[in-house]
Design a protein around this motif. Structure first.
Motif, PDB file in Angstrom:
ATOM      1  N   TRP A  69      39.945  35.756  37.669  1.00  0.00           N
ATOM      2  CA  TRP A  69      40.065  34.393  37.528  1.00  0.00           C
ATOM      3  C   TRP A  69      41.455  33.633  37.698  1.00  0.00           C
ATOM      4  CZ3 TRP A  69      36.248  31.049  38.211  1.00  0.00           C
ATOM      5  CH2 TRP A  69      36.132  29.926  37.693  1.00  0.00           C
ATOM      6  N   THR A  70      42.213  34.438  36.863  1.00  0.00           N
ATOM      7  CA  THR A  70      43.746  33.920  36.968  1.00  0.00           C
ATOM      8  C   THR A  70      44.316  33.737  38.223  1.00  0.00           C
ATOM      9  OG1 THR A  70      43.837  35.052  34.514  1.00  0.00           O
ATOM     10  CG2 THR A  70      46.249  34.419  36.136  1.00  0.00           C
ATOM     11  N   ASP A  71      44.318  34.753  39.106  1.00  0.00           N
ATOM     12  CA  ASP A  71      44.645  34.816  40.244  1.00  0.00           C
ATOM     13  C   ASP A  71      43.898  33.549  41.279  1.00  0.00           C
ATOM     14  OD1 ASP A  71      46.551  36.886  39.981  1.00  0.00           O
ATOM     15  OD2 ASP A  71      44.946  38.273  41.128  1.00  0.00           O
ATOM     16  N   LEU A  72      42.680  33.355  41.097  1.00  0.00           N
ATOM     17  CA  LEU A  72      42.190  32.371  41.619  1.00  0.00           C
ATOM     18  C   LEU A  72      42.552  30.863  41.391  1.00  0.00           C
ATOM     19  CD1 LEU A  72      39.790  31.165  43.470  1.00  0.00           C
ATOM     20  CD2 LEU A  72      38.098  31.375  41.525  1.00  0.00           C
ATOM     21  N   GLN A  73      42.568  30.673  40.045  1.00  0.00           N
ATOM     22  CA  GLN A  73      43.364  29.500  39.531  1.00  0.00           C
ATOM     23  C   GLN A  73      44.684  29.336  40.063  1.00  0.00           C
ATOM     24  OE1 GLN A  73      43.839  29.402  35.171  1.00  0.00           O
ATOM     25  NE2 GLN A  73      43.585  27.239  35.272  1.00  0.00           N
ATOM     26  N   ILE A  85      36.984  35.387  48.090  1.00  0.00           N
ATOM     27  CA  ILE A  85      36.678  35.923  46.672  1.00  0.00           C
ATOM     28  C   ILE A  85      35.590  37.103  46.574  1.00  0.00           C
ATOM     29  CG2 ILE A  85      37.248  33.708  45.650  1.00  0.00           C
ATOM     30  CD1 ILE A  85      34.296  33.016  45.532  1.00  0.00           C
ATOM     31  N   SER A  86      35.616  37.945  45.552  1.00  0.00           N
ATOM     32  CA  SER A  86      34.795  39.008  45.615  1.00  0.00           C
ATOM     33  C   SER A  86      34.570  39.406  44.395  1.00  0.00           C
ATOM     34  CB  SER A  86      35.086  40.091  46.583  1.00  0.00           C
ATOM     35  OG  SER A  86      34.216  41.119  46.724  1.00  0.00           O
ATOM     36  N   GLY A  87      33.562  40.533  43.902  1.00  0.00           N
ATOM     37  CA  GLY A  87      33.612  40.931  42.452  1.00  0.00           C
ATOM     38  C   GLY A  87      33.183  40.084  41.501  1.00  0.00           C
TER      39      GLY A  87
END
Length: 204
Positions: A69-73, A85-87
């Motif tokens: 979530w942090t990397d996505l943000q 995205i995955s997982g």
């Protein structure tokens, strides 16, 4: 001199000008700094602009999808688009989509789960937001039956979802069980809603 060798010049524009009845071609020279190692006649390649496709192998690309979530943000804040995205991701705080349109593309079974301490939205968007799953790589939004005060997604712009499942969100307010959209167009393709609730009634 040494300072002169550190610069080169190129013609950037020209025009005709009449001086004492004679046509004169005027050339404007633009000063360009030469970095060490530059080849003559070549400009430094531009850096990647926000919103451009992530090069293969880098985080967020199809071969290196985001799994936290942090990397996505961080990628969304940096303007990366689209993002693969995955997982399973633990949605611990609201991701705000305010600067540019975002498309999230699943390359495997992707599940975004509401953290037990998050009562606000998973996503809040005022730009176009697209979630693109597929038959073999769906996106699941899991409310986890947390007693929240918001739907999972609030949008004030176009929202497009493909092969997504939104389930088990409990909103103790009245603004939608899973989605609340105030402006724009909601487009749903092969999406499922299951066991989402608001304070007053079932709200899918």
């Amino acid at each position: 001199s040494s300072s002169e060798t550190a610069k080169r010049y190129k013609g950037s524009s020209n025009w005709k000008k009449i001086i004492d009845g004679v046509n004169v071609i005027v050339i404007v020279l633009k000063e360009v700094e030469v970095q060490e190692g530059d080849e003559p006649g070549q400009e430094n390649p531009p850096s990647q602009e926000p919103g451009t496709t992530t090069p293969e192998g880098e985080l967020g690309s199809q071969t290196n999808p985001v799994i936290t979530w942090t990397d996505l943000q961080n990628l969304i804040e940096n303007g990366t688009n689209p993002i693969y995205i995955s997982g399973t991701m633990d949605a611990s705080e609201t991701i705000m989509v305010t600067d540019a349109a975002v498309e999230l593309i699943s390359v495997g079974n992707t599940t975004i789960t509401r953290n037990s301490l998050l009562s606000d939205e998973l996503f809040w968007s005022e730009q176009s937001l697209t979630f693109t799953g597929s038959l073999n790589a769906p996106i699941i939004f899991a409310g986890n039956n947390v007693q929240a005060t918001s739907p999972m997604i609030s949008a004030a712009a176009n929202l497009t979802m493909t092969y997504c499942t939104l389930q088990n969100n409990v909103n103790t307010s009245t603004s939608g069980g899973a989605i609340h959209i105030t402006e724009g167009v909601l487009e749903l393709n092969h999406c499922f809603f299951e066991s989402n609730k608001t304070m007053s009634s079932t709200g899918q």
